[in-house]
Design an enzyme around this catalytic site. Structure first.
Site, PDB file in Angstrom:
ATOM      1  N   GLU A  55      16.989   1.038 -22.551  1.00 13.12           N
ATOM      2  CA  GLU A  55      16.516  -0.104 -23.327  1.00 13.12           C
ATOM      3  C   GLU A  55      15.819  -1.018 -22.334  1.00 13.12           C
ATOM      4  O   GLU A  55      16.461  -1.707 -21.548  1.00 13.12           O
ATOM      5  CB  GLU A  55      17.696  -0.788 -24.017  1.00 13.12           C
ATOM      6  N   CYS A  60      14.943  -9.437 -24.386  1.00 12.73           N
ATOM      7  CA  CYS A  60      13.896  -8.430 -24.543  1.00 12.73           C
ATOM      8  C   CYS A  60      13.312  -8.450 -25.946  1.00 12.73           C
ATOM      9  O   CYS A  60      12.199  -7.968 -26.167  1.00 12.73           O
ATOM     10  CB  CYS A  60      14.433  -7.041 -24.195  1.00 12.73           C
TER      11      CYS A  60
END
Length: 494
Positions: A262, A296
């Site tokens: 990720e 993010c």
């Protein structure tokens, strides 16, 4: 909760400072340590043992030794451990919230929100543990039977980032436990204290020794390097920058390790001309300012239809300018510090470059003077579509606004990035929402919503935002391998 310096000191004194290996807290093999700092003051919070490569291998020894036993542990037993952990984390929500605020900087109310979010992974995967189904069927030609079962992948290396100290740990640890995997957890060196407390809670919940090992360290490479070259390690799960993720994937290739990555994001926030602008501003605040923009999934590029850009920008800037910057423990604070001085300098460099190229800082744009690593909420207008700030992950409370002409142009601008994690679309036209979602290249899409992460939903990106998914049924599958067993037709002998 009243927060005093005494309360802070008392909490910090309860946090384990050693390495958790085979159920025991112990010093680093060479006696090394590192300090954890408060980003609001730059002052030391605690000193932790700094794991060496030897310690990392000891952690893998412990994980490997119990992998077989743990894999055969009844799913209900694993589920009940996770459920007890959920209850314990929830009961200690104030402690976890304060600890995250101290080491990461986020305001305590927001940290409490992370406790709720992070704990939910424990509850969700406790429920999924007993629902890890296989299949039994007949081959198409009818000559054999097929059994498909899912088995734990084996010992895993879990590497978590600094920005969500609890949620990123629970999002990896919970499905690993549910699947029957053992683990070596390497927390970020900037925010390891929350993982230390979480690991202690897992022991209190009844997790057997060796299933979860925690090796906080000042050097990530000393941990990941030797572990990823060992044949006993079967998977690595990493959340962090794309640059580091690429290096880990190269290392993983040598042993053909299962990987979940990720990585970085550059989320577009699309506002169409028919959007409810007040709702869009509310969503923009949530998508941009969660975690001070250090996420993010944070909205990074505000792409607004040219007919409503001026009105949206004015409303957005007013909301951003009204936020109070300060230490996360101050009840009046809306925006805490960035994680360190380097982060603040990088954010301001992007803002300064954009302004030099013609952008206008409608609010903010100047670093806050004094101790700590504070940066004010900033809205930039008149940002050119080719500005450098639109091509990089800002990771701070800065919102550049640019415009598009029509739907096709909006899709073109949204896809003009090497990243593909989160995205947000505001429009009253549901057909448009689905049209745009099908054409933009992102793993997560929010329809008229600024926060969409959920333990029950698969989280992950495309392109250089990574591979694999965390959360949901897909998150459990990431920690399993599929085995097929072929059986001769039981009727053939009749």
């Amino acid at each position: 909760m009243t927060i005093t310096s005494t309360r802070e000191s008392e909490l910090l004194a309860t946090i384990p400072t050693g390495l958790l290996i085979n159920g025991q807290w112990r010093d680093a093999s060479d006696g090394g340590t590192f300090d954890v700092l408060d980003p609001a003051t730059g002052q030391k919070l605690a000193t932790l043992a700094s794991a060496t490569s030897e310690d990392a291998m000891a952690a893998l020894d412990a994980a490997d030794a119990v992998q077989g036993t743990w894999a055969r542990t009844a799913p209900r037993t694993r589920a009940e451990i996770l459920r007890r952990a959920f209850d314990l984390v929830t009961a200690r929500a104030d402690d976890f919230a304060l600890l995250m605020s101290l080491e990461m900087g986020k305001p305590v109310p927001e940290a409490r929100g992370e406790v709720t979010y992070g704990a939910e992974f424990l509850r969700w995967f406790s429920e999924e543990t007993v629902r890890d189904y296989g299949r039994y069927l007949t081959t198409p030609e009818g000559k054999n039977k097929i059994i498909v079962q899912r088995k734990p992948v084996g010992p895993c290396l879990l590497i978590t980032p600094w920005n969500f100290p609890l949620a990123m740990a629970t999002r990896k640890v919970a499905p690993a436990i549910a699947a029957g995997c053992t683990m070596v957890l390497k927390p970020a060196k900037l925010t390891p204290l929350t993982s230390q407390l979480f690991a202690q809670v897992m022991l209190e919940a009844g997790l057997p020794a060796g299933v979860l090992n925690v090796v906080s360290s000042a050097s990530a490479s000393k941990i990941s390097g030797p572990l990823m070259q060992d044949d006993r390690l079967r998977k690595v799960s990493f959340t962090g920058s794309t640059a580091v993720g690429k290096m880990l994937m190269k290392d993983a290739a040598d042993k053909v390790l299962r990987t979940s990555m990720e990585l970085g994001g550059n989320a577009p926030f699309l506002v169409f001309e028919d959007a409810d602008l007040d709702a869009a501003v509310e969503g923009a605040m949530a998508a941009k300012m969660r975690n001070m923009g250090e996420a993010c999934t944070a909205a990074n590029r505000f792409l607004v239809h040219e007919s409503v850009a001026e009105e949206f920008t004015a409303k957005f800037a007013a909301a951003m300018g009204a936020l109070k910057v300060g230490r996360g423990t101050d009840p009046e604070t809306n925006v805490g510090p960035l994680i360190d001085s380097s982060a603040r300098d990088d954010v301001h460099a992007l803002v300064a470059a954009a302004v030099e190229a013609g952008a206008v800082a409608v609010t903010g744009g100047v670093p806050v003077e004094g101790p700590g690593y504070f940066y004010p909420p900033t809205v930039l207008a008149n940002v050119a579509n080719d500005a450098a700030i639109l091509g990089q992950e800002i990771f701070g409370p800065v919102a550049p606004v640019t415009t598009f002409r029509d739907e096709a142009h909006a899709i073109e601008l949204a896809n003009a990035s090497e990243y593909g994690l989160a995205s947000y679309i505001y429009s009253r036209d549901h057909n448009r929402l689905f049209r745009v979602a099908e054409q933009i290249e992102f793993g997560l899409v929010g329809f008229n919503a600024g926060v969409i992460s959920n333990a029950a939903a698969p989280f992950g990106g495309v392109k250089q935002s990574g591979l694999g998914r965390e959360g949901g049924a897909e998150g459990l599958a990431e920690y399993t391998t599929t085995q097929y067993i072929g059986i001769a037709d039981p009727y053939a002998a009749r």
